[in-house]
Write a protein that holds these residues in place. Sequence first.
Motif, PDB file in Angstrom:
ATOM      1  N   GLN A 102       0.836  -1.213   0.000  1.00  0.00           N
ATOM      2  CA  GLN A 102       0.000   0.000   0.000  1.00  0.00           C
ATOM      3  C   GLN A 102       0.872   1.265   0.000  1.00  0.00           C
ATOM      4  OE1 GLN A 102      -3.689   0.194   0.944  1.00  0.00           O
ATOM      5  NE2 GLN A 102      -4.093  -1.974   1.238  1.00  0.00           N
ATOM      6  N   LEU A 103       1.995   1.201   0.733  1.00  0.00           N
ATOM      7  CA  LEU A 103       2.915   2.356   0.698  1.00  0.00           C
ATOM      8  C   LEU A 103       3.502   2.505  -0.701  1.00  0.00           C
ATOM      9  CD1 LEU A 103       4.797   2.052   4.125  1.00  0.00           C
ATOM     10  CD2 LEU A 103       3.020   3.683   3.473  1.00  0.00           C
ATOM     11  N   GLY A 104       3.751   1.349  -1.330  1.00  0.00           N
ATOM     12  CA  GLY A 104       4.256   1.369  -2.707  1.00  0.00           C
ATOM     13  C   GLY A 104       3.243   2.044  -3.623  1.00  0.00           C
ATOM     14  N   ILE A 105       1.942   1.801  -3.363  1.00  0.00           N
ATOM     15  CA  ILE A 105       0.905   2.425  -4.201  1.00  0.00           C
ATOM     16  C   ILE A 105       0.957   3.950  -4.065  1.00  0.00           C
ATOM     17  CG2 ILE A 105      -1.602   2.720  -4.453  1.00  0.00           C
ATOM     18  CD1 ILE A 105      -1.916  -0.239  -3.990  1.00  0.00           C
ATOM     19  N   ILE A 106       1.247   4.428  -2.838  1.00  0.00           N
ATOM     20  CA  ILE A 106       1.338   5.890  -2.667  1.00  0.00           C
ATOM     21  C   ILE A 106       2.427   6.437  -3.591  1.00  0.00           C
ATOM     22  CG2 ILE A 106       1.910   7.782  -1.072  1.00  0.00           C
ATOM     23  CD1 ILE A 106       0.574   6.314   1.122  1.00  0.00           C
ATOM     24  N   ALA A 107       3.580   5.750  -3.598  1.00  0.00           N
ATOM     25  CA  ALA A 107       4.685   6.253  -4.420  1.00  0.00           C
ATOM     26  C   ALA A 107       4.376   6.129  -5.911  1.00  0.00           C
ATOM     27  CB  ALA A 107       5.962   5.483  -4.080  1.00  0.00           C
ATOM     28  N   THR A 108       3.891   4.929  -6.327  1.00  0.00           N
ATOM     29  CA  THR A 108       3.688   4.763  -7.777  1.00  0.00           C
ATOM     30  C   THR A 108       2.509   5.597  -8.291  1.00  0.00           C
ATOM     31  OG1 THR A 108       2.560   2.705  -7.262  1.00  0.00           O
ATOM     32  CG2 THR A 108       4.754   2.519  -8.210  1.00  0.00           C
ATOM     33  N   ALA A 109       1.441   5.720  -7.487  1.00  0.00           N
ATOM     34  CA  ALA A 109       0.294   6.520  -7.971  1.00  0.00           C
ATOM     35  C   ALA A 109       0.699   7.987  -8.078  1.00  0.00           C
ATOM     36  CB  ALA A 109      -0.908   6.358  -7.046  1.00  0.00           C
ATOM     37  N   THR A 110       1.561   8.451  -7.169  1.00  0.00           N
ATOM     38  CA  THR A 110       2.032   9.839  -7.263  1.00  0.00           C
ATOM     39  C   THR A 110       2.812  10.021  -8.568  1.00  0.00           C
ATOM     40  OG1 THR A 110       2.178   9.974  -4.868  1.00  0.00           O
ATOM     41  CG2 THR A 110       3.401  11.630  -6.099  1.00  0.00           C
ATOM     42  N   LEU A 111       3.729   9.091  -8.822  1.00  0.00           N
ATOM     43  CA  LEU A 111       4.527   9.198 -10.055  1.00  0.00           C
ATOM     44  C   LEU A 111       3.661   8.995 -11.305  1.00  0.00           C
ATOM     45  CD1 LEU A 111       7.760   7.293  -9.001  1.00  0.00           C
ATOM     46  CD2 LEU A 111       7.443   9.749  -9.322  1.00  0.00           C
ATOM     47  N   ALA A 112       2.751   8.011 -11.220  1.00  0.00           N
ATOM     48  CA  ALA A 112       1.916   7.723 -12.396  1.00  0.00           C
ATOM     49  C   ALA A 112       1.028   8.915 -12.730  1.00  0.00           C
ATOM     50  CB  ALA A 112       1.065   6.489 -12.155  1.00  0.00           C
ATOM     51  N   SER A 113       0.544   9.637 -11.704  1.00  0.00           N
ATOM     52  CA  SER A 113      -0.319  10.781 -12.017  1.00  0.00           C
ATOM     53  C   SER A 113       0.510  11.906 -12.638  1.00  0.00           C
ATOM     54  CB  SER A 113      -1.077  11.261 -10.785  1.00  0.00           C
ATOM     55  OG  SER A 113      -0.200  11.874  -9.876  1.00  0.00           O
ATOM     56  N   ILE A 114       1.774  12.019 -12.211  1.00  0.00           N
ATOM     57  CA  ILE A 114       2.643  13.031 -12.834  1.00  0.00           C
ATOM     58  C   ILE A 114       2.838  12.684 -14.313  1.00  0.00           C
ATOM     59  CG2 ILE A 114       5.031  13.928 -12.890  1.00  0.00           C
ATOM     60  CD1 ILE A 114       5.077  13.627  -9.843  1.00  0.00           C
ATOM     61  N   GLY A 115       2.972  11.380 -14.585  1.00  0.00           N
ATOM     62  CA  GLY A 115       3.220  10.942 -15.959  1.00  0.00           C
ATOM     63  C   GLY A 115       1.968  10.887 -16.817  1.00  0.00           C
ATOM     64  N   SER A 116       0.784  11.003 -16.209  1.00  0.00           N
ATOM     65  CA  SER A 116      -0.446  10.907 -17.016  1.00  0.00           C
ATOM     66  C   SER A 116      -0.614  12.168 -17.848  1.00  0.00           C
ATOM     67  CB  SER A 116      -1.681  10.766 -16.116  1.00  0.00           C
ATOM     68  OG  SER A 116      -1.567   9.644 -15.288  1.00  0.00           O
ATOM     69  N   ALA A 117      -0.976  11.987 -19.123  1.00  0.00           N
ATOM     70  CA  ALA A 117      -1.230  13.155 -19.961  1.00  0.00           C
ATOM     71  C   ALA A 117      -2.551  13.783 -19.529  1.00  0.00           C
ATOM     72  CB  ALA A 117      -1.304  12.727 -21.414  1.00  0.00           C
ATOM     73  N   ALA A 118      -2.691  15.096 -19.795  1.00  0.00           N
ATOM     74  CA  ALA A 118      -3.901  15.785 -19.336  1.00  0.00           C
ATOM     75  C   ALA A 118      -5.031  15.646 -20.343  1.00  0.00           C
ATOM     76  CB  ALA A 118      -3.562  17.255 -19.086  1.00  0.00           C
ATOM     77  N   VAL A 119      -5.318  14.410 -20.734  1.00  0.00           N
ATOM     78  CA  VAL A 119      -6.355  14.156 -21.740  1.00  0.00           C
ATOM     79  C   VAL A 119      -7.280  13.046 -21.226  1.00  0.00           C
ATOM     80  CG1 VAL A 119      -4.891  14.831 -23.671  1.00  0.00           C
ATOM     81  CG2 VAL A 119      -4.887  12.465 -22.915  1.00  0.00           C
TER      82      VAL A 119
END
Length: 435
Positions: free
Chosen positions: A347-364
């Motif tokens: 679950q802590l890993g999800i905090i890190a990856t979801a933070t990074l994944a949202s940064i990498g998500s395009a705004a579309v």
Amino acid sequence: MGAKKRLSLHWKILIGMLLGLMVGVLAVRLDMGRWVQDWIKPFGKIFINMLKLIAMPLIIASLIKGVSDLQDIAKLSKMGLRTIVLYIFTTVTAVSLGLVLVNTIRPGTGISETTRHNLLSRYAGDATLRIEAAKKQRARGPLQPLVDIVPDNFFHAASSNRNMLQVIFFAVFFGIGLILIPPEKAQVLKDFFDGLNEVILKLVDLIMLTAPFGVFALLAGLVVDAPSVELFKALLSYSVVVVLGLAVLVVFFYPTLVRLFTGRSPGFFFKGIGPAQLLAFSTSSSAATLPVTMERVEEHLGVDDEVAGFVLPIGATINMDGTSLYQAVAAVFIAQVMGIHLGLSEQLGIIATATLASIGSAAVPGAGMVMLVIVLNAAGIPEAGLALIFAVDRPLDMMRTVANVTGDATVSMLVAKSVGKLGRPKVKEWDDFIE
Ligand code: ASP
């Protein structure tokens, strides 16, 4: 002098949205979906295109102007640092909130075996497409996202809305150059970008005149394309958790931050940012909404142009609190349905990856779902589980985009306050709210 009070923009947009929904539902009932697709939906597309059309020039003009107005590099790094810290803070808060809600409510435990089967087989194809897209992202090495930020050709970068980060990089770099040359030589360019910025903000005003019609067409088109109500029902508890989390962010978290750090009331904040939120909902794209977000923040929330011009384009591309919350909830939900136990470290890993994944998500639209694959991978959850949440992705995308845009606006106010650049809005509503 007894002048008639005009209906404010957000009401007009809301009415447009409601009418669009009604026409969509009616068309489905009367079996006229095709007619709506042919004759109404294209106007929604034109509306989005108009917004996207001005997004790139707006980023270039406002960022170059914003950075060069700062007049020294120390100010730029101070503002840059605060922006990044606040963006990370809001994103981590959003993911954590999502995790708390999904672990408490446990929506995945109520899904029957048949529903699970139905969803997995029905959306397997769609899920595979997203998984392939995510694989391409991942295959390119850990530092590739960094390399991607630096374009090798400006015109190439500016030719696609997908390259926003590259254009942001160029604009900041160019702005720094402007700071460093003698002021008398910089002046002509500064005036040029200043003028360009003004023109584009005026274009935003013009486009917004058509917004009620644009959102009408967008929503009517969405309703006729939507999957069956039965599928929505099956995923109701999952959707409720996502919507609840997003509502806490939008209705409680952001206004509280704004109140605590800037002293401005929630009423003032919502009235200022409301139209941008409605557009975010209708378009599912922070990038398409960006011109309106900028206009509302500068003219209705009192954020100085140089702060808004810097903080908002960056926020639209990297700060996605709604997306990160959704990714956390979706990952745990899929794990729950598939009977996979996630311990504290996952679950802590999800905090890190979801933070990074949202940064990498395009705004579309839909980008958050592609990056969700990376979160699933990191947590050891089968990617095929994506098919489980496919049916409700679009409505949830609309809502998470609202949170994304509201988060950007909030951070711009906080940064502006911290550098003494939060003033009076340029429009009159101010007097109703001043404390
Ligand atoms: N549609 C979202 C945005 O543009 C991204 C996503 O979550 O899919 O902000």
